[in-house]
Design an enzyme around this catalytic site. Structure first.
Site, PDB file in Angstrom:
ATOM      1  N   ASP A  15       1.437   2.677   3.377  1.00 55.14           N
ATOM      2  CA  ASP A  15       0.623   3.883   3.207  1.00 55.14           C
ATOM      3  C   ASP A  15       1.479   5.143   3.182  1.00 55.14           C
ATOM      4  OD1 ASP A  15      -1.682   5.231   2.636  1.00 55.14           O
ATOM      5  OD2 ASP A  15      -2.442   5.289   4.689  1.00 55.14           O
ATOM      6  N   HIS A  43       0.858  -1.201   0.000  1.00 52.39           N
ATOM      7  CA  HIS A  43       0.000   0.000   0.000  1.00 52.39           C
ATOM      8  C   HIS A  43       0.889   1.244   0.000  1.00 52.39           C
ATOM      9  CE1 HIS A  43      -3.812   2.115   1.592  1.00 52.39           C
ATOM     10  NE2 HIS A  43      -2.955   3.047   1.199  1.00 52.39           N
ATOM     11  N   LYS A  90      -9.870  -0.580  -5.514  1.00 48.64           N
ATOM     12  CA  LYS A  90      -9.739   0.082  -4.208  1.00 48.64           C
ATOM     13  C   LYS A  90     -10.962   0.953  -3.939  1.00 48.64           C
ATOM     14  CE  LYS A  90      -7.922   1.967  -0.469  1.00 48.64           C
ATOM     15  NZ  LYS A  90      -6.749   2.810  -0.317  1.00 48.64           N
ATOM     16  N   HIS A 113       1.407   5.384  -1.932  1.00 45.81           N
ATOM     17  CA  HIS A 113       0.927   6.441  -2.836  1.00 45.81           C
ATOM     18  C   HIS A 113       2.134   7.012  -3.571  1.00 45.81           C
ATOM     19  CE1 HIS A 113      -3.121   6.589  -1.024  1.00 45.81           C
ATOM     20  NE2 HIS A 113      -2.463   6.131   0.019  1.00 45.81           N
ATOM     21  N   LEU A 114       2.173   6.776  -4.883  1.00 53.34           N
ATOM     22  CA  LEU A 114       3.320   7.264  -5.660  1.00 53.34           C
ATOM     23  C   LEU A 114       2.995   8.557  -6.402  1.00 53.34           C
ATOM     24  CD1 LEU A 114       4.822   3.922  -7.066  1.00 53.34           C
ATOM     25  CD2 LEU A 114       5.510   5.221  -5.036  1.00 53.34           C
ATOM     26  N   ARG A 115       1.718   8.966  -6.363  1.00 50.81           N
ATOM     27  CA  ARG A 115       1.309  10.253  -6.962  1.00 50.81           C
ATOM     28  C   ARG A 115       1.522  10.296  -8.477  1.00 50.81           C
ATOM     29  NH1 ARG A 115      -1.442  10.854  -2.480  1.00 50.81           N
ATOM     30  NH2 ARG A 115      -0.341  11.765  -0.753  1.00 50.81           N
ATOM     31  N   HIS A 129       3.221  14.523   0.697  1.00 49.48           N
ATOM     32  CA  HIS A 129       2.673  15.842   0.365  1.00 49.48           C
ATOM     33  C   HIS A 129       3.838  16.806   0.543  1.00 49.48           C
ATOM     34  CE1 HIS A 129      -1.616  14.684   0.471  1.00 49.48           C
ATOM     35  NE2 HIS A 129      -1.267  13.885   1.464  1.00 49.48           N
ATOM     36  N   ASN A 143      -5.577   6.950  -6.083  1.00 46.74           N
ATOM     37  CA  ASN A 143      -6.246   8.225  -5.768  1.00 46.74           C
ATOM     38  C   ASN A 143      -5.450   9.419  -6.292  1.00 46.74           C
ATOM     39  OD1 ASN A 143      -4.221   7.868  -3.812  1.00 46.74           O
ATOM     40  ND2 ASN A 143      -5.311   9.066  -2.281  1.00 46.74           N
ATOM     41  N   HIS A 151      -4.479  -0.565   5.973  1.00 47.26           N
ATOM     42  CA  HIS A 151      -3.903   0.200   7.101  1.00 47.26           C
ATOM     43  C   HIS A 151      -4.740   0.127   8.383  1.00 47.26           C
ATOM     44  CE1 HIS A 151      -6.717   3.012   5.354  1.00 47.26           C
ATOM     45  NE2 HIS A 151      -5.909   3.369   4.383  1.00 47.26           N
ATOM     46  N   HIS A 171     -10.457   1.376   2.031  1.00 44.41           N
ATOM     47  CA  HIS A 171     -10.139   2.367   3.062  1.00 44.41           C
ATOM     48  C   HIS A 171     -11.344   2.374   3.998  1.00 44.41           C
ATOM     49  CE1 HIS A 171      -8.241   6.227   4.525  1.00 44.41           C
ATOM     50  NE2 HIS A 171      -9.375   6.139   5.198  1.00 44.41           N
ATOM     51  N   ALA A 202      -3.260  15.239   4.853  1.00 41.40           N
ATOM     52  CA  ALA A 202      -3.088  13.986   5.611  1.00 41.40           C
ATOM     53  C   ALA A 202      -2.201  13.024   4.841  1.00 41.40           C
ATOM     54  CB  ALA A 202      -4.449  13.346   5.857  1.00 41.40           C
TER      55      ALA A 202
END
Ligand code: DOR
Ligand code: ZN
Length: 336
Positions: free
Chosen positions: A238, A12, A95, A14-16, A242, A40, A166, A132, A253
């Site tokens: 996770d 899990h 997801k 987030h690679l953006r 940012h 996302n 998570h 989630h 977050a």
């Protein structure tokens, strides 16, 4: 002293996209042979066409590391058998984000009762459902309140593999025993910290994430699953970068943990005298649960101190300025 991990996986992350994707992907690709890369983005990865494009971008950003991105499609009510079935072999799963519960989840599901036709298709195609699991309730209770939704899904679709992403609470830890088709991921930060680390003293915005870091009792429940080597629990960081500006001014977050993941896990496992179980937590269980086949890569850790930089570009990592006891030995860097 060295520790060799075979095909480690982060289930899990987030690679953006765009510049952030280029900047953060190497940290994940250096340490892991594959990862579940969350959809996302803006716009979300919500179609097979966008999926193919995103996988290609991640692979390009991960080079020269051999790295498999597993991208679950962003759940929406318009997903159909006609779209999913022909692509089944290359898809990983879907997801589900309840609408509005976290970063870029506005396009998520507003009404859980309406999505059963899609869940039926997922069950039929044997596409796992990653969730989630939070409501829009009081922050500390959001995950607990979502348990009844998990329960309903698990009962109604007994052949659908469901992953509680998570997990952070006693209730979620206990829920793993309830249904054969329910699995979970756990992060490093929920394993290490409690609410007090974030706001018991001066506020640390870099530990602010969804689901929020919880009580010592909740943390203990997750730790105990890891220590006992629970067969349904996989590692999923996770890590959610940012920019420092977004964290400090917009209250974004997400904890950026990618650079410290394997060192931090080795530290935790060493502290609990279970280093021999790390391989299972970061790879074997995910291979078994999902049947993925990542590149045959080993990642070597060495017991050697290093200090986490205050920032990587525009992003502040968790553990900035702290000394870690384990370091990743990177063949790409060594041979450069
Ligand atoms: O803290 C979080 N940040 N939790 C999530 O579920 C999403 C993530 C993000 O994308 O920033
Ligand atoms: Zn996430």
């Amino acid at each position: 002293m060295q520790l060799v991990l075979n095909r480690p996986l982060d289930m899990h992350v987030h690679l953006r996209q765009e510049e952030m994707l280029q900047n953060v992907t190497p940290f994940t690709a250096q340490q892991f042979a594959g990862a579940v890369c969350m959809p996302n983005t803006l716009p979300p990865v919500d179609s097979v066409e966008r999926y193919d494009a995103y996988v290609a971008k991640i692979k390009a950003a991960a080079a020269p590391y051999e790295f498999d991105p597993y991208v679950p499609l962003f759940f929406h009510e318009g997903l159909t058998r006609e779209e999913l079935a022909p692509a089944r072999e290359r898809l990983f799963g879907v997801k589900l984000y309840p609408a509005g519960v976290t970063t870029n989840s506005e396009a998520g599901v507003a009404e859980m009762s309406k999505i059963e036709p899609v869940l039926d298709v997922l069950q039929d195609l044997d596409l796992p459902l990653l969730v989630h699991g939070e409501t829009n309730g009081y922050s500390h209770d959001r995950e607990r309140e979502f348990m009844s939704v998990y329960d309903h899904f698990a009962r109604t679709f007994p052949k659908l593999r469901i992953t509680m992403e998570h997990i952070t609470t006693v209730e979620a830890a206990e829920f793993l025993e309830k249904h054969d088709n329910v699995f979970a991921t756990a992060t490093l930060h929920h394993l290490l910290y409690t609410m007090d680390d974030m706001l018991g003293g001066p506020f640390n915005p870099f530990l602010f994430c969804k689901p929020i870091i919880k009580s010592p009792k909740d943390r203990e429940a997750i730790q105990s699953l890891v220590i006992q080597g629970h067969p349904k629990l996989m590692f999923g960081s996770d890590s959610a970068p940012h920019t420092e500006v977004m964290k400090r001014t917009e209250g974004a977050a997400g904890c950026f943990t990618s650079p410290v993941l394997l060192p931090g896990l080795a530290q935790f496992f060493e502290d609990h005298d279970i280093l021999d179980q790390l391989q299972s937590f970061v790879s074997d269980r995910a291979l078994e649960i999902y049947g993925v086949n990542p590149p045959e890569r080993s990642v070597v850790l060495e017991r050697k101190e290093w200090t986490v930089p205050p920032r990587y570009g525009s992003v502040v990592p968790v553990n900035a300025g702290e000394t870690m006891r384990w370091a990743v030995v990177d063949p790409e860097v060594e041979s450069a």
